[in-house]
Scaffold this motif. Structure first.
Motif, PDB file in Angstrom:
ATOM      1  N   ALA A   1      17.034   3.718 -11.440  1.00 60.99           N
ATOM      2  CA  ALA A   1      16.281   4.861 -10.917  1.00 60.99           C
ATOM      3  C   ALA A   1      14.921   4.473 -10.341  1.00 60.99           C
ATOM      4  O   ALA A   1      14.470   5.065  -9.378  1.00 60.99           O
ATOM      5  N   SER A   2      14.262   3.483 -10.916  1.00 60.97           N
ATOM      6  CA  SER A   2      12.862   3.244 -10.551  1.00 60.97           C
ATOM      7  C   SER A   2      12.692   2.684  -9.142  1.00 60.97           C
ATOM      8  O   SER A   2      11.617   2.813  -8.564  1.00 60.97           O
ATOM      9  N   THR A   3      13.704   2.077  -8.573  1.00 61.91           N
ATOM     10  CA  THR A   3      13.581   1.562  -7.211  1.00 61.91           C
ATOM     11  C   THR A   3      13.386   2.699  -6.212  1.00 61.91           C
ATOM     12  O   THR A   3      12.856   2.507  -5.123  1.00 61.91           O
ATOM     13  N   TYR A   4      13.807   3.905  -6.629  1.00 58.56           N
ATOM     14  CA  TYR A   4      13.642   5.040  -5.734  1.00 58.56           C
ATOM     15  C   TYR A   4      12.165   5.347  -5.476  1.00 58.56           C
ATOM     16  O   TYR A   4      11.822   5.843  -4.401  1.00 58.56           O
ATOM     17  N   VAL A   5      11.287   5.040  -6.428  1.00 61.09           N
ATOM     18  CA  VAL A   5       9.861   5.362  -6.273  1.00 61.09           C
ATOM     19  C   VAL A   5       9.261   4.619  -5.073  1.00 61.09           C
ATOM     20  O   VAL A   5       8.696   5.254  -4.175  1.00 61.09           O
ATOM     21  N   PRO A   6       9.377   3.284  -4.990  1.00 63.56           N
ATOM     22  CA  PRO A   6       8.845   2.631  -3.782  1.00 63.56           C
ATOM     23  C   PRO A   6       9.621   3.000  -2.522  1.00 63.56           C
ATOM     24  O   PRO A   6       9.041   3.084  -1.438  1.00 63.56           O
ATOM     25  N   TYR A   7      10.915   3.258  -2.659  1.00 64.84           N
ATOM     26  CA  TYR A   7      11.706   3.673  -1.499  1.00 64.84           C
ATOM     27  C   TYR A   7      11.182   4.999  -0.960  1.00 64.84           C
ATOM     28  O   TYR A   7      10.968   5.162   0.242  1.00 64.84           O
ATOM     29  N   PHE A   8      10.956   5.955  -1.872  1.00 70.71           N
ATOM     30  CA  PHE A   8      10.454   7.272  -1.472  1.00 70.71           C
ATOM     31  C   PHE A   8       9.032   7.167  -0.914  1.00 70.71           C
ATOM     32  O   PHE A   8       8.686   7.861   0.042  1.00 70.71           O
ATOM     33  N   ALA A   9       8.206   6.296  -1.501  1.00 69.26           N
ATOM     34  CA  ALA A   9       6.851   6.094  -0.990  1.00 69.26           C
ATOM     35  C   ALA A   9       6.907   5.562   0.436  1.00 69.26           C
ATOM     36  O   ALA A   9       6.102   5.968   1.284  1.00 69.26           O
TER      37      ALA A   9
ATOM     38  N   ASN B   1       5.782   6.710   5.745  1.00 68.86           N
ATOM     39  CA  ASN B   1       6.313   6.145   6.977  1.00 68.86           C
ATOM     40  C   ASN B   1       5.959   4.651   7.123  1.00 68.86           C
ATOM     41  O   ASN B   1       5.470   4.203   8.153  1.00 68.86           O
ATOM     42  N   LEU B   2       6.224   3.906   6.044  1.00 73.90           N
ATOM     43  CA  LEU B   2       5.928   2.477   6.034  1.00 73.90           C
ATOM     44  C   LEU B   2       7.044   1.716   6.733  1.00 73.90           C
ATOM     45  O   LEU B   2       8.219   2.039   6.589  1.00 73.90           O
ATOM     46  N   ASP B   3       6.680   0.709   7.456  1.00 76.10           N
ATOM     47  CA  ASP B   3       7.642  -0.092   8.215  1.00 76.10           C
ATOM     48  C   ASP B   3       8.258  -1.155   7.306  1.00 76.10           C
ATOM     49  O   ASP B   3       7.547  -2.028   6.807  1.00 76.10           O
ATOM     50  N   PRO B   4       9.587  -1.114   7.091  1.00 78.40           N
ATOM     51  CA  PRO B   4      10.230  -2.120   6.237  1.00 78.40           C
ATOM     52  C   PRO B   4      10.065  -3.545   6.754  1.00 78.40           C
ATOM     53  O   PRO B   4      10.120  -4.485   5.977  1.00 78.40           O
ATOM     54  N   GLU B   5       9.859  -3.697   8.057  1.00 76.26           N
ATOM     55  CA  GLU B   5       9.652  -5.047   8.598  1.00 76.26           C
ATOM     56  C   GLU B   5       8.303  -5.616   8.164  1.00 76.26           C
ATOM     57  O   GLU B   5       8.154  -6.807   7.989  1.00 76.26           O
ATOM     58  N   GLN B   6       7.344  -4.720   7.950  1.00 76.13           N
ATOM     59  CA  GLN B   6       6.015  -5.148   7.527  1.00 76.13           C
ATOM     60  C   GLN B   6       5.939  -5.297   6.008  1.00 76.13           C
ATOM     61  O   GLN B   6       5.216  -6.141   5.499  1.00 76.13           O
ATOM     62  N   TYR B   7       6.677  -4.446   5.287  1.00 72.02           N
ATOM     63  CA  TYR B   7       6.678  -4.489   3.824  1.00 72.02           C
ATOM     64  C   TYR B   7       8.052  -5.001   3.385  1.00 72.02           C
ATOM     65  O   TYR B   7       9.018  -4.244   3.332  1.00 72.02           O
TER      66      TYR B   7
ATOM     67  N   TYR C   1       9.460  -5.788   0.606  1.00 75.43           N
ATOM     68  CA  TYR C   1      10.170  -5.196  -0.531  1.00 75.43           C
ATOM     69  C   TYR C   1      10.935  -3.946  -0.101  1.00 75.43           C
ATOM     70  O   TYR C   1      12.023  -3.680  -0.594  1.00 75.43           O
ATOM     71  N   LEU C   2      10.373  -3.167   0.820  1.00 80.39           N
ATOM     72  CA  LEU C   2      11.064  -1.967   1.299  1.00 80.39           C
ATOM     73  C   LEU C   2      12.367  -2.342   2.003  1.00 80.39           C
ATOM     74  O   LEU C   2      13.363  -1.636   1.890  1.00 80.39           O
ATOM     75  N   LYS C   3      12.356  -3.422   2.723  1.00 79.53           N
ATOM     76  CA  LYS C   3      13.574  -3.879   3.391  1.00 79.53           C
ATOM     77  C   LYS C   3      14.608  -4.330   2.365  1.00 79.53           C
ATOM     78  O   LYS C   3      15.797  -4.072   2.499  1.00 79.53           O
ATOM     79  N   GLN C   4      14.113  -4.963   1.315  1.00 76.54           N
ATOM     80  CA  GLN C   4      14.989  -5.474   0.258  1.00 76.54           C
ATOM     81  C   GLN C   4      15.664  -4.335  -0.517  1.00 76.54           C
ATOM     82  O   GLN C   4      16.795  -4.463  -0.956  1.00 76.54           O
ATOM     83  N   ILE C   5      14.980  -3.205  -0.697  1.00 76.95           N
ATOM     84  CA  ILE C   5      15.507  -2.123  -1.537  1.00 76.95           C
ATOM     85  C   ILE C   5      16.069  -0.965  -0.730  1.00 76.95           C
ATOM     86  O   ILE C   5      16.336   0.101  -1.288  1.00 76.95           O
ATOM     87  N   ASP C   6      16.276  -1.145   0.532  1.00 75.46           N
ATOM     88  CA  ASP C   6      16.708  -0.046   1.388  1.00 75.46           C
ATOM     89  C   ASP C   6      17.978   0.633   0.865  1.00 75.46           C
ATOM     90  O   ASP C   6      18.013   1.849   0.682  1.00 75.46           O
ATOM     91  N   GLY C   7      19.004  -0.104   0.579  1.00 73.26           N
ATOM     92  CA  GLY C   7      20.254   0.486   0.088  1.00 73.26           C
ATOM     93  C   GLY C   7      20.140   1.008  -1.327  1.00 73.26           C
ATOM     94  O   GLY C   7      20.581   2.127  -1.642  1.00 73.26           O
ATOM     95  N   ALA C   8      19.522   0.218  -2.203  1.00 72.10           N
ATOM     96  CA  ALA C   8      19.388   0.618  -3.610  1.00 72.10           C
ATOM     97  C   ALA C   8      18.521   1.855  -3.762  1.00 72.10           C
ATOM     98  O   ALA C   8      18.844   2.776  -4.506  1.00 72.10           O
ATOM     99  N   GLY C   9      17.405   1.914  -3.042  1.00 70.62           N
ATOM    100  CA  GLY C   9      16.501   3.054  -3.156  1.00 70.62           C
ATOM    101  C   GLY C   9      17.152   4.339  -2.706  1.00 70.62           C
ATOM    102  O   GLY C   9      17.000   5.385  -3.348  1.00 70.62           O
TER     103      GLY C   9
END
Length: 170
Positions: free
Chosen positions: A33-41, A46-52, A54-62
């Motif tokens: 469940a907790s991966t959803y928090v950074p995914y939702f943030a 509107n953070l760019d996964p290419e720049q962050y 971790y966001l790119k890494q958790i895209d599917g899981a989040g």
């Protein structure tokens, strides 16, 4: 009178949920469940996964965990309204009021602080609380068993210290 679901039925339903989430015909991933928090943030700000990275890494899981959390919320609502008929909205649970106090601010502050420490501990162990308890324990992961043991011991110790005063009439 509040109806309850028997423990064995809850265990059976939990086993079916785990079977579904781990299976290739289901989600094909562990419960968390907790991966959803950074995914939702990332979505919210509107953070760019290419720049962050971790966001790119958790895209599917989040995204999956967001759907799972909405399903848990919906399932809890349906169960409490239609099966156990115990639904009520309350910021202060009866046991908190009975053993601690009737302050909403106190309840929210303690809930936030304890949840924060629990999530930090779970993340230090390499997962989230639900991931360790539900998915990790079912896979007999050593980190999940250590985390679960520490949580249970801490629960007993802090519960004993925190609720040490006598119950007050509610």
């Amino acid at each position: 009178m509040i109806r309850r679901i028997p423990w064995w039925a809850g265990g059976l339903l939990m086993a079916l949920l785990l079977l579904f989430t781990f299976s290739v015909f289901g989600a094909d991933r562990p419960i968390g469940a907790s991966t959803y928090v950074p995914y939702f943030a990332g979505l919210l700000f509107n953070l760019d996964p290419e720049q962050y990275g971790y966001l790119k890494q958790i895209d599917g899981a989040g995204a999956w965990e967001g759907v799972m959390l909405l399903g848990a919320l919906f399932g809890g609502f349906v169960t409490s309204v239609f099966i156990t008929k115990s639904f009520r909205f309350s910021v202060i649970p009866t046991a908190w009021k009975k053993y601690k106090n009737g302050s909403v601010l106190s309840r929210l502050a303690w809930s936030f602080a304890s949840g924060f420490f629990m999530i930090i501990g779970a993340r230090l162990a390499g997962g989230c609380t639900s991931g360790h308890f539900l998915s990790g324990m079912s896979q007999t992961a050593v980190s999940a068993m250590i985390f679960g043991g520490v949580v249970m011991a801490t629960l007993l110790i802090t519960g004993r210290l925190f609720y040490k005063k006598e119950a007050q009439d509610v």
